[in-house]
Design an enzyme around this catalytic site. Structure first.
Site, PDB file in Angstrom:
ATOM      1  N   HIS A 222      51.112  48.699  18.112  1.00 54.18           N
ATOM      2  CA  HIS A 222      51.161  47.622  19.115  1.00 54.18           C
ATOM      3  C   HIS A 222      50.021  47.877  20.110  1.00 54.18           C
ATOM      4  O   HIS A 222      48.857  47.944  19.715  1.00 54.18           O
ATOM      5  CB  HIS A 222      52.565  47.627  19.736  1.00 54.18           C
ATOM      6  CG  HIS A 222      52.911  46.444  20.591  1.00 54.18           C
ATOM      7  ND1 HIS A 222      52.155  45.312  20.685  1.00 54.18           N
ATOM      8  CD2 HIS A 222      53.984  46.224  21.420  1.00 54.18           C
ATOM      9  CE1 HIS A 222      52.729  44.441  21.510  1.00 54.18           C
ATOM     10  NE2 HIS A 222      53.853  44.984  21.993  1.00 54.18           N
ATOM     11  N   LYS A 264      45.447  53.207   7.380  1.00 58.29           N
ATOM     12  CA  LYS A 264      45.599  52.005   8.213  1.00 58.29           C
ATOM     13  C   LYS A 264      44.580  52.071   9.322  1.00 58.29           C
ATOM     14  O   LYS A 264      44.494  53.069  10.042  1.00 58.29           O
ATOM     15  CB  LYS A 264      46.995  51.993   8.827  1.00 58.29           C
ATOM     16  CG  LYS A 264      47.813  50.934   8.192  1.00 58.29           C
ATOM     17  CD  LYS A 264      48.615  50.049   8.982  1.00 58.29           C
ATOM     18  CE  LYS A 264      49.125  48.934   8.073  1.00 58.29           C
ATOM     19  NZ  LYS A 264      50.527  48.732   8.267  1.00 58.29           N
ATOM     20  N   MET A 266      43.268  51.021  12.793  1.00 60.84           N
ATOM     21  CA  MET A 266      43.771  50.412  14.017  1.00 60.84           C
ATOM     22  C   MET A 266      42.771  49.386  14.562  1.00 60.84           C
ATOM     23  O   MET A 266      41.556  49.556  14.468  1.00 60.84           O
ATOM     24  CB  MET A 266      44.051  51.484  15.069  1.00 60.84           C
ATOM     25  CG  MET A 266      45.083  52.493  14.615  1.00 60.84           C
ATOM     26  SD  MET A 266      46.654  51.700  14.228  1.00 60.84           S
ATOM     27  CE  MET A 266      47.220  52.668  12.865  1.00 60.84           C
ATOM     28  N   GLY A 267      43.337  48.307  15.120  1.00 61.19           N
ATOM     29  CA  GLY A 267      42.484  47.241  15.646  1.00 61.19           C
ATOM     30  C   GLY A 267      42.245  46.137  14.620  1.00 61.19           C
ATOM     31  O   GLY A 267      41.555  45.163  14.920  1.00 61.19           O
ATOM     32  N   HIS A 270      47.298  41.698  11.844  1.00 60.01           N
ATOM     33  CA  HIS A 270      48.242  41.172  12.816  1.00 60.01           C
ATOM     34  C   HIS A 270      49.451  40.622  12.079  1.00 60.01           C
ATOM     35  O   HIS A 270      49.297  40.054  11.001  1.00 60.01           O
ATOM     36  CB  HIS A 270      47.582  40.059  13.655  1.00 60.01           C
ATOM     37  CG  HIS A 270      48.307  39.789  14.923  1.00 60.01           C
ATOM     38  ND1 HIS A 270      49.372  38.934  14.983  1.00 60.01           N
ATOM     39  CD2 HIS A 270      48.147  40.299  16.163  1.00 60.01           C
ATOM     40  CE1 HIS A 270      49.827  38.910  16.224  1.00 60.01           C
ATOM     41  NE2 HIS A 270      49.104  39.742  16.956  1.00 60.01           N
ATOM     42  N   ARG A 279      42.363  35.395  20.075  1.00 58.11           N
ATOM     43  CA  ARG A 279      41.796  35.942  21.312  1.00 58.11           C
ATOM     44  C   ARG A 279      40.486  36.698  21.072  1.00 58.11           C
ATOM     45  O   ARG A 279      39.756  37.007  22.024  1.00 58.11           O
ATOM     46  CB  ARG A 279      42.821  36.888  21.960  1.00 58.11           C
ATOM     47  CG  ARG A 279      44.146  36.214  22.250  1.00 58.11           C
ATOM     48  CD  ARG A 279      45.262  37.220  22.434  1.00 58.11           C
ATOM     49  NE  ARG A 279      45.527  37.986  21.218  1.00 58.11           N
ATOM     50  CZ  ARG A 279      46.443  38.947  21.105  1.00 58.11           C
ATOM     51  NH1 ARG A 279      47.194  39.254  22.139  1.00 58.11           N
ATOM     52  NH2 ARG A 279      46.616  39.603  19.976  1.00 58.11           N
ATOM     53  N   ASP A 321      42.723  44.139  20.226  1.00 61.56           N
ATOM     54  CA  ASP A 321      42.467  45.526  20.624  1.00 61.56           C
ATOM     55  C   ASP A 321      41.106  46.024  20.144  1.00 61.56           C
ATOM     56  O   ASP A 321      40.547  46.965  20.716  1.00 61.56           O
ATOM     57  CB  ASP A 321      43.565  46.447  20.077  1.00 61.56           C
ATOM     58  CG  ASP A 321      44.894  46.148  20.738  1.00 61.56           C
ATOM     59  OD1 ASP A 321      44.911  46.003  21.967  1.00 61.56           O
ATOM     60  OD2 ASP A 321      45.909  46.052  20.025  1.00 61.56           O
ATOM     61  N   ARG A 346      50.118  42.787  30.914  1.00 54.24           N
ATOM     62  CA  ARG A 346      51.281  42.240  30.208  1.00 54.24           C
ATOM     63  C   ARG A 346      52.547  42.196  31.068  1.00 54.24           C
ATOM     64  O   ARG A 346      53.506  41.497  30.706  1.00 54.24           O
ATOM     65  CB  ARG A 346      51.493  43.014  28.899  1.00 54.24           C
ATOM     66  CG  ARG A 346      52.537  42.484  27.941  1.00 54.24           C
ATOM     67  CD  ARG A 346      52.336  41.038  27.499  1.00 54.24           C
ATOM     68  NE  ARG A 346      51.146  40.766  26.695  1.00 54.24           N
ATOM     69  CZ  ARG A 346      51.051  40.897  25.370  1.00 54.24           C
ATOM     70  NH1 ARG A 346      52.091  41.303  24.667  1.00 54.24           N
ATOM     71  NH2 ARG A 346      49.911  40.604  24.728  1.00 54.24           N
ATOM     72  N   ARG A 365      71.962  40.962  19.574  1.00 58.00           N
ATOM     73  CA  ARG A 365      72.693  41.998  18.857  1.00 58.00           C
ATOM     74  C   ARG A 365      72.739  41.614  17.380  1.00 58.00           C
ATOM     75  O   ARG A 365      73.660  40.923  16.931  1.00 58.00           O
ATOM     76  CB  ARG A 365      74.112  42.090  19.451  1.00 58.00           C
ATOM     77  CG  ARG A 365      74.870  43.388  19.259  1.00 58.00           C
ATOM     78  CD  ARG A 365      75.091  43.695  17.821  1.00 58.00           C
ATOM     79  NE  ARG A 365      75.974  44.836  17.619  1.00 58.00           N
ATOM     80  CZ  ARG A 365      76.159  45.406  16.444  1.00 58.00           C
ATOM     81  NH1 ARG A 365      75.493  44.957  15.382  1.00 58.00           N
ATOM     82  NH2 ARG A 365      76.982  46.419  16.314  1.00 58.00           N
TER      83      ARG A 365
HETATM   84  N1  COA Z   1      44.262  48.651   7.924  1.00 63.45           N
HETATM   85  C1  COA Z   1      44.396  48.739   6.601  1.00 63.45           C
HETATM   86  N2  COA Z   1      45.242  47.964   5.900  1.00 63.45           N
HETATM   87  C2  COA Z   1      45.958  47.063   6.574  1.00 63.45           C
HETATM   88  C3  COA Z   1      45.869  46.920   7.964  1.00 63.45           C
HETATM   89  C4  COA Z   1      44.973  47.765   8.643  1.00 63.45           C
HETATM   90  N3  COA Z   1      44.847  47.687   9.958  1.00 63.45           N
HETATM   91  N4  COA Z   1      46.705  45.954   8.374  1.00 63.45           N
HETATM   92  C5  COA Z   1      47.309  45.514   7.294  1.00 63.45           C
HETATM   93  N5  COA Z   1      46.877  46.173   6.195  1.00 63.45           N
HETATM   94  C6  COA Z   1      47.291  45.996   4.834  1.00 63.45           C
HETATM   95  C7  COA Z   1      48.511  46.846   4.553  1.00 63.45           C
HETATM   96  O1  COA Z   1      48.192  48.119   4.109  1.00 63.45           O
HETATM   97  C8  COA Z   1      49.219  46.010   3.502  1.00 63.45           C
HETATM   98  O2  COA Z   1      48.571  46.224   2.292  1.00 63.45           O
HETATM   99  P1  COA Z   1      49.416  46.352   0.933  1.00 63.45           P
HETATM  100  O3  COA Z   1      50.091  45.032   0.768  1.00 63.45           O
HETATM  101  O4  COA Z   1      48.384  46.659  -0.093  1.00 63.45           O
HETATM  102  O5  COA Z   1      50.394  47.455   1.168  1.00 63.45           O
HETATM  103  C9  COA Z   1      48.939  44.588   3.936  1.00 63.45           C
HETATM  104  O6  COA Z   1      47.709  44.650   4.657  1.00 63.45           O
HETATM  105  C10 COA Z   1      50.020  44.010   4.818  1.00 63.45           C
HETATM  106  O7  COA Z   1      50.185  44.883   5.919  1.00 63.45           O
HETATM  107  P2  COA Z   1      51.509  45.061   6.742  1.00 63.45           P
HETATM  108  O8  COA Z   1      51.427  46.305   7.558  1.00 63.45           O
HETATM  109  O9  COA Z   1      52.713  44.916   5.847  1.00 63.45           O
HETATM  110  O10 COA Z   1      51.460  43.783   7.635  1.00 63.45           O
HETATM  111  P3  COA Z   1      52.221  43.608   8.958  1.00 63.45           P
HETATM  112  O11 COA Z   1      52.277  42.157   9.209  1.00 63.45           O
HETATM  113  O12 COA Z   1      53.497  44.349   8.982  1.00 63.45           O
HETATM  114  O13 COA Z   1      51.217  44.385   9.913  1.00 63.45           O
HETATM  115  C11 COA Z   1      50.209  45.268  11.752  1.00 63.45           C
HETATM  116  C12 COA Z   1      50.762  43.993  11.103  1.00 63.45           C
HETATM  117  C13 COA Z   1      49.593  44.878  13.092  1.00 63.45           C
HETATM  118  C14 COA Z   1      51.368  46.245  11.983  1.00 63.45           C
HETATM  119  C15 COA Z   1      49.155  45.916  10.826  1.00 63.45           C
HETATM  120  O14 COA Z   1      48.133  44.996  10.553  1.00 63.45           O
HETATM  121  C16 COA Z   1      48.596  47.185  11.422  1.00 63.45           C
HETATM  122  O15 COA Z   1      49.220  48.244  11.313  1.00 63.45           O
HETATM  123  N6  COA Z   1      47.403  47.115  12.076  1.00 63.45           N
HETATM  124  C17 COA Z   1      46.826  48.250  12.753  1.00 63.45           C
HETATM  125  C18 COA Z   1      47.460  48.443  14.130  1.00 63.45           C
HETATM  126  C19 COA Z   1      46.975  47.460  15.144  1.00 63.45           C
HETATM  127  O16 COA Z   1      45.803  47.192  15.253  1.00 63.45           O
HETATM  128  N7  COA Z   1      47.941  46.933  15.917  1.00 63.45           N
HETATM  129  C20 COA Z   1      47.651  45.982  16.983  1.00 63.45           C
HETATM  130  C21 COA Z   1      48.210  44.655  16.621  1.00 63.45           C
HETATM  131  S1  COA Z   1      47.730  43.418  17.819  1.00 63.45           S
END
Ligand code: COA
Length: 378
Positions: A222, A264, A266-267, A270, A279, A321, A346, A365
Site C-alpha cells: 500500500h 514483485k 514496488m510502485g 494496482h 494520478r 508511488d 491521506r 463484519r
Molecule cells: N511486480 C511484478 N508483478 C506484478 C506486480 C508488480 N508490481 N503487480 C502485479 N504483478 C503480477 C503478479 O505477479 C500477478 O502475476 P501472475 O498472475 O503471473 O501471478 C499479476 O500481476 C496479478 O497480480 P496481483 O498481485 O494478483 O494483483 P493485485 O490486484 O492483487 O495487486 C498490487 C495489486 C498493488 C498489490 C500489486 O500490483 C503489487 O503488489 N504492486 C506492488 C506494490 C505497490 O506498488 N503498491 C502500491 C499500490 S498503489
C-alpha cells in the site's frame, strides 16, 4: 460454500456507497466530489482540496480564509507530544512515529470521546494541521537537528517544507509538493481507508480509526510502496555522473533480472487500475519539473528504464508511488519519511470517510468459511 464464493482480498466486492471520490478504472479517471483530480492539482491548493473532501464543495474565499486560519493555528508541535516522540528511538520507523502521534493526539484531544459530526470535523482539522510538524520534526531529529517552528505567512505545503528543512522553499518545489499532497489525499475504499471505516463502524473514535489506517498504510503493498521504489533506485545505484541513457540501460537490465526471479516490483500495478493509474501523468509531470530543477537526468533514466522494461515484459503500469518516491527524494526527504508524507495528505480522505461511515453506519463484519479440523473431542 465453494472457493468461488470466497472473495479473497475482497477483490471486486462493493461494500458500500461513497460520495467522497469515484475511481473509474475503465476511463482511468479519479474524481474528488465530482472534480477530476488532475484539474484540482492544476488549479487548487491542498487546503482547498481538504475543504472540498470534508465539505463536499470547494470553499468561497471567505470560507477558505477561516479554514486556513484554523489550520495555521494548529501547526505547532504540542510539547507533550514532542516529549513522547523524543522518548522513541531515532531508528524507529517514521510511520511508527506517525502512528504513535495520531494515538497521542487522540488521547489528549478535549473531544476525545465525542463523535458527533461537529466533534469529528474539529478533530479531523486538528489532526491534519498537526501532522506536518510530527513528520518534519522526526526527520530533523534523526539528523540531530532542532525543531523548526511553523510560520503562519506560508501555505500548508510551503510550511511543511519549511519545518522539515528550515530553509525558505522555492515556488517550483512548493508547487510539486502541493500536487503530490492533492494526488495522495483520497482514493475510495483502499486498504487503509477501509481499515478506518471498519474501526469507525464499531462506533470507536476518529483517532483510533486514523491510527489503524496508518498501520495499514505502512505496508509496502500500500503506501509503503513509495519508500520501496526508492530502495529499488538505491539498489540499482544512483550515479549522478551518468547520462539518462546509461542509467536507463542499467535499470532495464535490473528489471529484466528481477522479473526473471519473479520479484514483485514496488510502485507498479494496482488492484483497481489495470491500464495505468489516473494520478501518474500529473505526478510524473511534477517529477519532471523537479528533475529539471535539481538537474538530475540520471534519475529520469532509472525511471524510464524500469518503466519501459516492465511494460515490455508484463505490460504492468506504474502507480502513483512510482513518480512520488523520486520526487520526495529530490526535495531532500529521507526515504522512510515518504510514507508519513502520504499520511499527512491521506488524513483528509480517511477522515472524510470516517465521517461518511459514521453518518450511515452499519457494523462491518464479514463472514469466513471454516477450513480447520472437523469437530473433535479432547
Ligand atoms: N511486480 C511484478 N508483478 C506484478 C506486480 C508488480 N508490481 N503487480 C502485479 N504483478 C503480477 C503478479 O505477479 C500477478 O502475476 P501472475 O498472475 O503471473 O501471478 C499479476 O500481476 C496479478 O497480480 P496481483 O498481485 O494478483 O494483483 P493485485 O490486484 O492483487 O495487486 C498490487 C495489486 C498493488 C498489490 C500489486 O500490483 C503489487 O503488489 N504492486 C506492488 C506494490 C505497490 O506498488 N503498491 C502500491 C499500490 S498503489
Amino acid at each position: 460454500m465453494t472457493d468461488t464464493d470466497i472473495k479473497k482480498g475482497l477483490a471486486g466486492v462493493v461494500v458500500d456507497y461513497t460520495a467522497v471520490s469515484k475511481v473509474n478504472a475503465e476511463t482511468n479517471s479519479l474524481l474528488y466530489r465530482g472534480y477530476p483530480v488532475q484539474e484540482l492539482a492544476a488549479k487548487c491548493s491542498f487546503e482547498e482540496v481538504a475543504y472540498l473532501l470534508w465539505n463536499g464543495e470547494l470553499p468561497t474565499q471567505e470560507q477558505l480564509a477561516g479554514f486556513t486560519a484554523r489550520e495555521k493555528a494548529g501547526r505547532a508541535l504540542d510539547p507533550a507530544l514532542k516529549a513522547i516522540i523524543d522518548a522513541l528511538p531515532t531508528d524507529a520507523h517514521p510511520m511508527d512515529i506517525c502512528r504513535t502521534a495520531a494515538s497521542v493526539l487522540g488521547a489528549r484531544h478535549p473531544l476525545a470521546e465525542h463523535s458527533s459530526p461537529e466533534a469529528n470535523m474539529k478533530k479531523a482539522i486538528d489532526l491534519w494541521a498537526a501532522m506536518p510538524a510530527v513528520v518534519a520534526y522526526d526527520q530533523r531529529r534523526r539528523h540531530g537537528q532542532d525543531i523548526v517552528e511553523p510560520r503562519t505567512d506560508l501555505g500548508y505545503s510551503a510550511n511543511f517544507l519549511w519545518m522539515t528543512f528550515g530553509e525558505e522553499p522555492v515556488d517550483e518545489v512548493i508547487e510539486a509538493f502541493n500536487v503530490s499532497m492533492i494526488l495522495y489525499a483520497e482514493h475510495s475504499f483502499n486498504a487503509s481507508t477501509f481499515t478506518a471505516r471498519v474501526v469507525t463502524s464499531t462506533l470507536s473514535d476518529l483517532h483510533s480509526a486514523v491510527t489503524a489506517a496508518i498501520g495499514a498504510l505502512k505496508g509496502p503493498l500500500h503506501g509503503g510502496a513509495n519508500e520501496a521504489v526508492m530502495h529499488t533506485f538505491d539498489e540499482i545505484g544512483i550515479r549522478s555522473e551518468e547520462s539518462l541513457e546509461e542509467a536507463a540501460t542499467r535499470a532495464k537490465a535490473w528489471m529484466d533480472d528481477a522479473l526473471a526471479q519473479k520479484k514483485k516490483i514496488m510502485g507498479f500495478g494496482h488492484r483497481v487500475y489495470k491500464n495505468g493509474d489516473s494520478r501518474v501523468p500529473t505526478m510524473k509531470a511534477a517529477l519532471d519539473k523537479m528533475i529539471a530543477h535539481y538537474g538530475r537526468p540520471e534519475l529520469l533514466g532509472l525511471y524510464n528504464g524500469l518503466e519501459s522494461a516492465m511494460d515490455e515484459a508484463k505490460a504492468i503500469k506504474p502507480n502513483l508511488d512510482y513518480p512520488a518516491g523520486p520526487t520526495y527524494h529530490l526535495m531532500g526527504f529521507d526515504t522512510p519519511t515518504f510514507t508519513p508524507i502520504f499520511v499527512a495528505s491521506r488524513i483528509t480522505g480517511w477522515t472524510a470517510h470516517i465521517m461518511e461511515q459514521a453518518a450511515a453506519n452499519s457494523l462491518i463484519r464479514p463472514l469466513s468459511a471454516y477450513n480447520g479440523p472437523e469437530q473433535r473431542s479432547l
